[in-house]
Design a protein around this motif. Structure first.
Motif, PDB file in Angstrom:
ATOM      1  N   VAL A  21       0.834  -1.210   0.000  1.00 54.05           N
ATOM      2  CA  VAL A  21       0.000   0.000   0.000  1.00 54.05           C
ATOM      3  C   VAL A  21       0.868   1.260   0.000  1.00 54.05           C
ATOM      4  O   VAL A  21       0.615   2.203  -0.758  1.00 54.05           O
ATOM      5  N   ASP A  22       1.898   1.284   0.829  1.00 56.80           N
ATOM      6  CA  ASP A  22       2.753   2.470   0.899  1.00 56.80           C
ATOM      7  C   ASP A  22       3.505   2.709  -0.408  1.00 56.80           C
ATOM      8  O   ASP A  22       3.639   3.855  -0.856  1.00 56.80           O
ATOM      9  N   LEU A  23       3.994   1.635  -1.027  1.00 52.96           N
ATOM     10  CA  LEU A  23       4.694   1.786  -2.302  1.00 52.96           C
ATOM     11  C   LEU A  23       3.734   2.286  -3.380  1.00 52.96           C
ATOM     12  O   LEU A  23       4.084   3.176  -4.174  1.00 52.96           O
ATOM     13  N   THR A  24       2.548   1.741  -3.409  1.00 55.37           N
ATOM     14  CA  THR A  24       1.547   2.193  -4.377  1.00 55.37           C
ATOM     15  C   THR A  24       1.246   3.674  -4.198  1.00 55.37           C
ATOM     16  O   THR A  24       1.215   4.445  -5.167  1.00 55.37           O
ATOM     17  N   ARG A  25       1.029   4.085  -2.955  1.00 56.26           N
ATOM     18  CA  ARG A  25       0.748   5.501  -2.692  1.00 56.26           C
ATOM     19  C   ARG A  25       1.922   6.374  -3.132  1.00 56.26           C
ATOM     20  O   ARG A  25       1.731   7.434  -3.739  1.00 56.26           O
ATOM     21  N   GLY A  26       3.143   5.943  -2.836  1.00 59.21           N
ATOM     22  CA  GLY A  26       4.312   6.725  -3.219  1.00 59.21           C
ATOM     23  C   GLY A  26       4.439   6.886  -4.718  1.00 59.21           C
ATOM     24  O   GLY A  26       4.803   7.965  -5.210  1.00 59.21           O
ATOM     25  N   LEU A  27       4.135   5.836  -5.469  1.00 62.85           N
ATOM     26  CA  LEU A  27       4.212   5.913  -6.928  1.00 62.85           C
ATOM     27  C   LEU A  27       3.140   6.844  -7.491  1.00 62.85           C
ATOM     28  O   LEU A  27       3.399   7.619  -8.425  1.00 62.85           O
ATOM     29  N   PRO A 145      19.707 -15.677 -12.343  1.00 65.51           N
ATOM     30  CA  PRO A 145      20.796 -14.817 -12.835  1.00 65.51           C
ATOM     31  C   PRO A 145      20.818 -13.467 -12.128  1.00 65.51           C
ATOM     32  O   PRO A 145      19.758 -12.912 -11.783  1.00 65.51           O
ATOM     33  N   ALA A 146      21.996 -12.939 -11.923  1.00 62.43           N
ATOM     34  CA  ALA A 146      22.131 -11.642 -11.260  1.00 62.43           C
ATOM     35  C   ALA A 146      21.374 -10.548 -12.008  1.00 62.43           C
ATOM     36  O   ALA A 146      20.863  -9.608 -11.388  1.00 62.43           O
ATOM     37  N   ALA A 147      21.281 -10.656 -13.323  1.00 63.63           N
ATOM     38  CA  ALA A 147      20.575  -9.654 -14.118  1.00 63.63           C
ATOM     39  C   ALA A 147      19.083  -9.625 -13.823  1.00 63.63           C
ATOM     40  O   ALA A 147      18.402  -8.640 -14.148  1.00 63.63           O
ATOM     41  N   LYS A 148      18.575 -10.705 -13.202  1.00 61.59           N
ATOM     42  CA  LYS A 148      17.146 -10.765 -12.890  1.00 61.59           C
ATOM     43  C   LYS A 148      16.872 -10.455 -11.417  1.00 61.59           C
ATOM     44  O   LYS A 148      15.777 -10.721 -10.915  1.00 61.59           O
ATOM     45  N   ILE A 149      17.855  -9.884 -10.731  1.00 64.49           N
ATOM     46  CA  ILE A 149      17.700  -9.568  -9.305  1.00 64.49           C
ATOM     47  C   ILE A 149      18.108  -8.116  -9.070  1.00 64.49           C
ATOM     48  O   ILE A 149      19.160  -7.684  -9.560  1.00 64.49           O
ATOM     49  N   CYS A 150      17.305  -7.389  -8.312  1.00 59.01           N
ATOM     50  CA  CYS A 150      17.637  -6.006  -7.941  1.00 59.01           C
ATOM     51  C   CYS A 150      17.344  -5.836  -6.455  1.00 59.01           C
ATOM     52  O   CYS A 150      16.183  -5.878  -6.038  1.00 59.01           O
ATOM     53  N   LEU A 151      18.378  -5.662  -5.654  1.00 62.51           N
ATOM     54  CA  LEU A 151      18.223  -5.536  -4.200  1.00 62.51           C
ATOM     55  C   LEU A 151      17.747  -4.125  -3.848  1.00 62.51           C
ATOM     56  O   LEU A 151      18.430  -3.136  -4.130  1.00 62.51           O
ATOM     57  N   ILE A 152      16.574  -4.041  -3.231  1.00 61.19           N
ATOM     58  CA  ILE A 152      16.034  -2.763  -2.742  1.00 61.19           C
ATOM     59  C   ILE A 152      15.523  -3.002  -1.327  1.00 61.19           C
ATOM     60  O   ILE A 152      14.563  -3.752  -1.130  1.00 61.19           O
ATOM     61  N   PRO A 153      16.130  -2.403  -0.312  1.00 65.93           N
ATOM     62  CA  PRO A 153      15.661  -2.622   1.065  1.00 65.93           C
ATOM     63  C   PRO A 153      14.215  -2.160   1.246  1.00 65.93           C
ATOM     64  O   PRO A 153      13.739  -1.260   0.551  1.00 65.93           O
ATOM     65  N   ASN A 154      13.535  -2.785   2.203  1.00 68.33           N
ATOM     66  CA  ASN A 154      12.214  -2.317   2.567  1.00 68.33           C
ATOM     67  C   ASN A 154      12.297  -0.916   3.151  1.00 68.33           C
ATOM     68  O   ASN A 154      13.386  -0.403   3.436  1.00 68.33           O
ATOM     69  N   PHE A 155      11.159  -0.327   3.393  1.00 61.93           N
ATOM     70  CA  PHE A 155      11.094   1.079   3.806  1.00 61.93           C
ATOM     71  C   PHE A 155       9.891   1.258   4.719  1.00 61.93           C
ATOM     72  O   PHE A 155       9.054   0.359   4.879  1.00 61.93           O
ATOM     73  N   LEU A 328      10.428   6.307   2.522  1.00 57.73           N
ATOM     74  CA  LEU A 328       9.726   6.118   1.253  1.00 57.73           C
ATOM     75  C   LEU A 328      10.397   6.916   0.141  1.00 57.73           C
ATOM     76  O   LEU A 328      10.515   6.434  -0.996  1.00 57.73           O
ATOM     77  N   ASP A 329      10.864   8.111   0.468  1.00 57.89           N
ATOM     78  CA  ASP A 329      11.521   8.955  -0.538  1.00 57.89           C
ATOM     79  C   ASP A 329      12.818   8.335  -1.052  1.00 57.89           C
ATOM     80  O   ASP A 329      13.206   8.575  -2.196  1.00 57.89           O
ATOM     81  N   LYS A 330      13.479   7.548  -0.222  1.00 62.66           N
ATOM     82  CA  LYS A 330      14.693   6.855  -0.665  1.00 62.66           C
ATOM     83  C   LYS A 330      14.363   5.633  -1.515  1.00 62.66           C
ATOM     84  O   LYS A 330      15.089   5.300  -2.454  1.00 62.66           O
ATOM     85  N   ALA A 331      13.247   4.976  -1.203  1.00 61.76           N
ATOM     86  CA  ALA A 331      12.929   3.707  -1.863  1.00 61.76           C
ATOM     87  C   ALA A 331      12.285   3.876  -3.225  1.00 61.76           C
ATOM     88  O   ALA A 331      12.642   3.178  -4.181  1.00 61.76           O
ATOM     89  N   VAL A 332      11.319   4.788  -3.343  1.00 61.31           N
ATOM     90  CA  VAL A 332      10.525   4.874  -4.578  1.00 61.31           C
ATOM     91  C   VAL A 332      11.387   5.115  -5.813  1.00 61.31           C
ATOM     92  O   VAL A 332      11.174   4.456  -6.851  1.00 61.31           O
ATOM     93  N   PRO A 333      12.370   6.018  -5.792  1.00 62.08           N
ATOM     94  CA  PRO A 333      13.204   6.179  -6.991  1.00 62.08           C
ATOM     95  C   PRO A 333      13.929   4.905  -7.412  1.00 62.08           C
ATOM     96  O   PRO A 333      14.162   4.692  -8.611  1.00 62.08           O
ATOM     97  N   GLN A 334      14.280   4.050  -6.454  1.00 63.20           N
ATOM     98  CA  GLN A 334      14.927   2.790  -6.808  1.00 63.20           C
ATOM     99  C   GLN A 334      13.959   1.862  -7.543  1.00 63.20           C
ATOM    100  O   GLN A 334      14.341   1.182  -8.495  1.00 63.20           O
ATOM    101  N   PHE A 335      12.711   1.835  -7.104  1.00 61.44           N
ATOM    102  CA  PHE A 335      11.703   1.042  -7.816  1.00 61.44           C
ATOM    103  C   PHE A 335      11.450   1.619  -9.207  1.00 61.44           C
ATOM    104  O   PHE A 335      11.331   0.865 -10.188  1.00 61.44           O
ATOM    105  N   GLU A 336      11.360   2.928  -9.302  1.00 59.06           N
ATOM    106  CA  GLU A 336      11.143   3.557 -10.607  1.00 59.06           C
ATOM    107  C   GLU A 336      12.243   3.171 -11.585  1.00 59.06           C
ATOM    108  O   GLU A 336      11.967   2.821 -12.746  1.00 59.06           O
ATOM    109  N   ALA A 337      13.486   3.227 -11.129  1.00 58.22           N
ATOM    110  CA  ALA A 337      14.605   2.886 -12.004  1.00 58.22           C
ATOM    111  C   ALA A 337      14.533   1.420 -12.429  1.00 58.22           C
ATOM    112  O   ALA A 337      14.784   1.089 -13.595  1.00 58.22           O
ATOM    113  N   ALA A 338      14.185   0.528 -11.486  1.00 52.39           N
ATOM    114  CA  ALA A 338      14.080  -0.898 -11.828  1.00 52.39           C
ATOM    115  C   ALA A 338      12.948  -1.135 -12.816  1.00 52.39           C
ATOM    116  O   ALA A 338      13.103  -1.886 -13.790  1.00 52.39           O
TER     117      ALA A 338
END
Length: 351
Positions: A21-27, A145-155, A328-338
């Motif tokens: 829910v929080d990620l959805t709201r942030g996007l 494969p590493a190309a199919k993984i993107c580490l993003i910590p929770n928030f 949330l401000d630190k996390a959302v840009p990482q999701f956007e980039a992914a």
């Protein structure tokens, strides 16, 4: 971008659902077109409903149960109508059903791994997003494969307080979460019963299958005057701000969003050394102790109670760590980039 999030749980609202829910709201707040698909009548439905400008679709689950094979077919209509650039399926059910629905749709699928997943429930996933290094290493050990993984910590969406409040004495210990065995609240009650301070109170918020058992333990330890089992709390921030010390007593904790919330509120922390908490905090910003041990938990709580200066320093360090890495401000840009990389790759593969 056009992004779809699928959350098909019906259980009580926990950390994974709050994350969705929080990620959805942030996007949405950052201007993306977002569709949320959720189970009708679920705890998530009430949380998604008030989000402005969010596209929503409630999915009916039949009597066949949560793994009803018709669900994947039901998903195709909203996905076809919305035409997202990327879909994120949450938890095993959301990712599995989304994967089946998207076999014939040229839409990339993202799965966030809240724990050490069983890959059989995650078919047709184009990108895994683990929250910890341990989860990343597990996926690599499973030959992803590493190309199919993107580490993003929770928030956490909690606004960090400006300054840690000075507490010369701990009067109230707070803890919260789903009242289930792995969360270790029985260990917390055992540890609390051994602390010889009859003015000290423990407030425990949450609900779950172990609530009656925990109530019996309170009576067995004769803690009725010192422990409050206060049930589910909608406003966790206000609940936490009552406390002078937060304890995370989990036997197993894949991440620990409750820990982030305490850090954001500037509350000193005692936590067990599960693989999630040890990637968030260390001895500079919390007291860590062995998981699954009431003795170790008792000792760590006693050390925190006896050290006002240490509580202040650790809380300040934890607050700064939260601001630097887990908002949330630190996390959302990482999701956007992914998402953008994945969508661009899908377009390139289709051309």
């Amino acid at each position: 971008m056009r992004i779809c999030h699928i959350v098909l749980t019906r259980r009580a609202f926990g950390g994974a659902e709050r994350y969705a829910v929080d990620l959805t709201r942030g996007l949405v707040e950052r201007g993306h077109e977002v569709l949320a698909i959720y189970s009708r009548g679920s705890a998530c439905e009430a949380r998604f409903a008030p989000i402005p400008n969010l596209h929503q679709y409630a999915l009916s689950v039949s009597l066949l149960g949560k793994w009803d094979p018709t669900i994947s077919g039901q998903l195709r209509r909203p996905l076809t109508d919305f035409q997202p650039d990327v879909v994120q399926g949450h938890l095993a059910r959301g990712a599995s059903m989304a994967g089946r629905a998207m076999r014939e749709l040229a839409i990339p699928l993202v799965a966030h791994t809240h724990t050490f997943i069983k890959l059989k429930y995650y078919p047709h996933v184009d990108l895994f997003i683990p929250a910890t290094q341990a989860q990343y290493d597990y996926l690599r050990a499973c030959h992803i494969p590493a190309a199919k993984i993107c580490l993003i910590p929770n928030f956490s969406a909690f606004q960090a307080i400006a300054q840690v409040r000075r507490r010369q004495r701990v009067r109230i210990i707070v803890s919260h979460g789903r009242l289930v065995h792995k969360k270790g609240f029985d260990l917390l009650l055992a540890a609390f019963s051994r602390i010889n301070d009859h003015d000290l109170q423990l407030y425990l918020a949450g609900d779950g299958s172990e609530r009656e058992r925990l109530g019996r333990l309170v009576r067995r330890y004769q803690l009725q005057e010192r422990v409050r089992l206060i049930g589910w709390q909608e406003n966790i921030r206000d609940f936490l701000m009552q406390g002078d010390l937060f304890v995370l007593p989990s036997r197993d904790e894949p991440f620990g969003i409750a820990l982030l919330e305490a850090m954001a509120c500037g509350i000193p922390v005692v936590a067990t050394d599960c693989h999630g908490p040890v990637e968030i905090v260390d001895e500079s910003c919390a007291w860590l102790c062995a998981a699954g041990s009431a003795d170790a938990l008792t000792e760590a709580i006693a050390e925190a109670l006896a050290d006002p200066a240490g509580r202040q320093l650790r809380a300040e360090n934890a607050l700064q760590r939260y601001k630097a890495h887990y908002t949330l401000d630190k996390a959302v840009p990482q999701f956007e980039a992914a998402y953008q990389r994945l969508a661009a790759s899908a377009i390139a593969d289709a051309s």
